[in-house]
Design a protein around this motif. Structure first.
Motif, PDB file in Angstrom:
ATOM      1  N   ASP A 269       0.883  -1.176   0.000  1.00 20.98           N
ATOM      2  CA  ASP A 269       0.000   0.000   0.000  1.00 20.98           C
ATOM      3  C   ASP A 269       0.914   1.216   0.000  1.00 20.98           C
ATOM      4  O   ASP A 269       1.556   1.521   1.007  1.00 20.98           O
ATOM      5  N   ILE A 270       1.010   1.884  -1.139  1.00 25.00           N
ATOM      6  CA  ILE A 270       2.008   2.947  -1.317  1.00 25.00           C
ATOM      7  C   ILE A 270       1.406   4.300  -0.945  1.00 25.00           C
ATOM      8  O   ILE A 270       0.310   4.647  -1.378  1.00 25.00           O
ATOM      9  N   GLY A 271       2.159   5.061  -0.144  1.00 23.98           N
ATOM     10  CA  GLY A 271       1.637   6.337   0.351  1.00 23.98           C
ATOM     11  C   GLY A 271       0.455   6.085   1.255  1.00 23.98           C
ATOM     12  O   GLY A 271      -0.597   6.704   1.136  1.00 23.98           O
ATOM     13  N   SER A 272       0.651   5.156   2.205  1.00 27.99           N
ATOM     14  CA  SER A 272      -0.460   4.630   3.007  1.00 27.99           C
ATOM     15  C   SER A 272      -1.150   5.686   3.854  1.00 27.99           C
ATOM     16  O   SER A 272      -2.337   5.583   4.132  1.00 27.99           O
ATOM     17  N   GLY A 273      -0.424   6.726   4.271  1.00 22.77           N
ATOM     18  CA  GLY A 273      -1.038   7.800   5.073  1.00 22.77           C
ATOM     19  C   GLY A 273      -1.570   7.287   6.389  1.00 22.77           C
ATOM     20  O   GLY A 273      -0.831   6.808   7.235  1.00 22.77           O
ATOM     21  N   GLY A 274      -2.893   7.337   6.541  1.00 24.14           N
ATOM     22  CA  GLY A 274      -3.522   6.832   7.762  1.00 24.14           C
ATOM     23  C   GLY A 274      -3.850   5.348   7.697  1.00 24.14           C
ATOM     24  O   GLY A 274      -4.543   4.827   8.567  1.00 24.14           O
ATOM     25  N   GLY A 275      -3.343   4.667   6.645  1.00 25.69           N
ATOM     26  CA  GLY A 275      -3.545   3.224   6.540  1.00 25.69           C
ATOM     27  C   GLY A 275      -4.661   2.800   5.621  1.00 25.69           C
ATOM     28  O   GLY A 275      -5.184   1.698   5.722  1.00 25.69           O
ATOM     29  N   LEU A 276      -5.032   3.684   4.695  1.00 23.03           N
ATOM     30  CA  LEU A 276      -6.135   3.400   3.781  1.00 23.03           C
ATOM     31  C   LEU A 276      -5.619   3.291   2.356  1.00 23.03           C
ATOM     32  O   LEU A 276      -4.936   4.213   1.895  1.00 23.03           O
ATOM     33  N   PRO A 277      -5.829   2.182   1.687  1.00 26.92           N
ATOM     34  CA  PRO A 277      -6.705   1.061   2.034  1.00 26.92           C
ATOM     35  C   PRO A 277      -6.021  -0.091   2.781  1.00 26.92           C
ATOM     36  O   PRO A 277      -6.643  -1.108   3.051  1.00 26.92           O
ATOM     37  N   GLY A 278      -4.714   0.044   3.078  1.00 27.19           N
ATOM     38  CA  GLY A 278      -3.928  -1.091   3.553  1.00 27.19           C
ATOM     39  C   GLY A 278      -4.417  -1.779   4.817  1.00 27.19           C
ATOM     40  O   GLY A 278      -4.435  -3.015   4.886  1.00 27.19           O
ATOM     41  N   ILE A 279      -4.830  -1.000   5.821  1.00 23.53           N
ATOM     42  CA  ILE A 279      -5.268  -1.627   7.078  1.00 23.53           C
ATOM     43  C   ILE A 279      -6.602  -2.361   6.910  1.00 23.53           C
ATOM     44  O   ILE A 279      -6.706  -3.529   7.311  1.00 23.53           O
ATOM     45  N   PRO A 280      -7.631  -1.747   6.316  1.00 22.38           N
ATOM     46  CA  PRO A 280      -8.853  -2.525   6.085  1.00 22.38           C
ATOM     47  C   PRO A 280      -8.613  -3.768   5.222  1.00 22.38           C
ATOM     48  O   PRO A 280      -9.123  -4.849   5.527  1.00 22.38           O
ATOM     49  N   LEU A 281      -7.797  -3.641   4.168  1.00 27.20           N
ATOM     50  CA  LEU A 281      -7.504  -4.800   3.321  1.00 27.20           C
ATOM     51  C   LEU A 281      -6.714  -5.858   4.096  1.00 27.20           C
ATOM     52  O   LEU A 281      -6.973  -7.058   3.977  1.00 27.20           O
ATOM     53  N   GLY A 282      -5.763  -5.405   4.909  1.00 25.08           N
ATOM     54  CA  GLY A 282      -4.972  -6.332   5.718  1.00 25.08           C
ATOM     55  C   GLY A 282      -5.817  -7.073   6.738  1.00 25.08           C
ATOM     56  O   GLY A 282      -5.556  -8.238   7.052  1.00 25.08           O
ATOM     57  N   ALA A 283      -6.858  -6.400   7.243  1.00 24.66           N
ATOM     58  CA  ALA A 283      -7.763  -7.041   8.208  1.00 24.66           C
ATOM     59  C   ALA A 283      -8.621  -8.104   7.524  1.00 24.66           C
ATOM     60  O   ALA A 283      -8.872  -9.171   8.089  1.00 24.66           O
ATOM     61  N   VAL A 284      -9.056  -7.819   6.301  1.00 26.98           N
ATOM     62  CA  VAL A 284      -9.888  -8.771   5.556  1.00 26.98           C
ATOM     63  C   VAL A 284      -9.050  -9.940   5.034  1.00 26.98           C
ATOM     64  O   VAL A 284      -9.381 -11.101   5.240  1.00 26.98           O
ATOM     65  N   PHE A 285      -7.943  -9.608   4.372  1.00 28.93           N
ATOM     66  CA  PHE A 285      -7.058 -10.642   3.811  1.00 28.93           C
ATOM     67  C   PHE A 285      -5.950 -10.946   4.810  1.00 28.93           C
ATOM     68  O   PHE A 285      -4.766 -10.715   4.546  1.00 28.93           O
ATOM     69  N   PHE A 286      -6.344 -11.474   5.961  1.00 23.51           N
ATOM     70  CA  PHE A 286      -5.392 -11.631   7.080  1.00 23.51           C
ATOM     71  C   PHE A 286      -4.353 -12.718   6.833  1.00 23.51           C
ATOM     72  O   PHE A 286      -3.368 -12.807   7.560  1.00 23.51           O
ATOM     73  N   GLU A 287      -4.554 -13.524   5.794  1.00 24.00           N
ATOM     74  CA  GLU A 287      -3.572 -14.569   5.476  1.00 24.00           C
ATOM     75  C   GLU A 287      -2.503 -14.075   4.502  1.00 24.00           C
ATOM     76  O   GLU A 287      -1.527 -14.773   4.236  1.00 24.00           O
ATOM     77  N   GLU A 288      -2.682 -12.871   3.974  1.00 22.34           N
ATOM     78  CA  GLU A 288      -1.719 -12.315   3.014  1.00 22.34           C
ATOM     79  C   GLU A 288      -0.815 -11.286   3.699  1.00 22.34           C
ATOM     80  O   GLU A 288      -1.210 -10.662   4.669  1.00 22.34           O
ATOM     81  N   LYS A 289       0.367 -11.102   3.138  1.00 26.86           N
ATOM     82  CA  LYS A 289       1.325 -10.149   3.714  1.00 26.86           C
ATOM     83  C   LYS A 289       1.173  -8.785   3.063  1.00 26.86           C
ATOM     84  O   LYS A 289       1.142  -8.674   1.837  1.00 26.86           O
ATOM     85  N   PHE A 290       1.092  -7.769   3.922  1.00 27.65           N
ATOM     86  CA  PHE A 290       0.949  -6.384   3.467  1.00 27.65           C
ATOM     87  C   PHE A 290       2.094  -5.521   3.998  1.00 27.65           C
ATOM     88  O   PHE A 290       2.499  -5.663   5.151  1.00 27.65           O
ATOM     89  N   ASN A 291       2.603  -4.633   3.140  1.00 30.31           N
ATOM     90  CA  ASN A 291       3.511  -3.562   3.557  1.00 30.31           C
ATOM     91  C   ASN A 291       2.782  -2.233   3.414  1.00 30.31           C
ATOM     92  O   ASN A 291       2.224  -1.947   2.338  1.00 30.31           O
TER      93      ASN A 291
END
Length: 223
Positions: free
Chosen positions: A86-108
């Motif tokens: 998730d590039i330029g994540s800022g406050g974590g959007l969309p990375g944190i919601p996506l990371g919570a849903v796809f909890f088996e995948e690795k996110f940076n």
């Protein structure tokens, strides 16, 4: 009632009722963190609970099914453990919601501002997202061909320089998934980079509560 807004929205996006019930407490905790730290860190343009649910959480997760499809494509091509940036994540959007849903995948979550990185690390810890790692870096300094899928939302326009930067850090056969708004603007941006990107797909997104707002996901495959 507040929780129903979130759960109902998650179900409309295509997430099962059972998973929506499990996700809701985590996402509510995340919303609370944004409300708590927004004024200090300038994370989003609102601190209103319902607006955060609709304009940020559900907007981020409206791409749930297309993202699931991209993850499955990467896995079927022989990579069982895709890395998503998730590039330029800022406050974590969309990375944190996506990371919570796809909890088996690795996110940076790649973010250049240190104070926002501290916020993101705190959120990942509070939500128990062991699959999420925060990377304090400018996009331009991310190593080549690091990510199988790159996503970003409200980051920068897809101009020549930014597109080259994003494609450089994408693995061959990997994907860019850009959250965008109106089709007219998308066509204008893509015309400007047609020398670099000859083919792309636009997937319309339906955000519960934002039915009158045009939202799309632009998907580019790196050949």
């Amino acid at each position: 009632m507040k929780e129903n807004l979130l759960i109902d929205g998650l179900v409309k996006i295509g997430i099962s009722e059972e998973q929506a019930q499990q996700l809701s407490p985590k996402l509510e905790s995340y919303i609370n963190e944004i409300i708590l730290f927004n004024s200090a860190y300038n994370l989003t343009n609102t601190s209103d609970h319902d607006e955060l649910v609709i304009r940020h959480i559900l907007d981020s997760l409206a791409a749930y099914l297309p993202m699931k499809n991209l993850i499955e494509k990467v896995k079927s091509s022989g990579n069982p453990a895709p890395l998503i940036g998730d590039i330029g994540s800022g406050g974590g959007l969309p990375g944190i919601p996506l990371g919570a849903v796809f909890f088996e995948e690795k996110f940076n979550l790649v973010e250049r501002m240190s104070k926002r990185c501290a916020f993101l690390e705190n959120c990942a810890a509070i939500l128990g997202l062991k699959n999420v790692e925060v990377v304090n870096s400018e996009a331009e300094k991310v190593p080549e061909e690091k990510y199988d899928i790159i996503t970003f939302r409200a980051f920068r326009p897809l101009d020549e320089q930014m597109t080259k930067t994003l494609l450089r850090m994408t693995k061959k056969g990997g994907y860019l998934a850009a959250y965008k708004a109106k089709m007219d603007s998308i066509k204008e941006e893509m015309t400007g980079i047609k020398q670099i990107v000859s083919d792309y797909e636009v997937i319309p997104l339906a955000v519960p509560g934002l039915e009158d707002s045009e939202r799309n996901l632009v998907v580019i495959k790196k050949e």
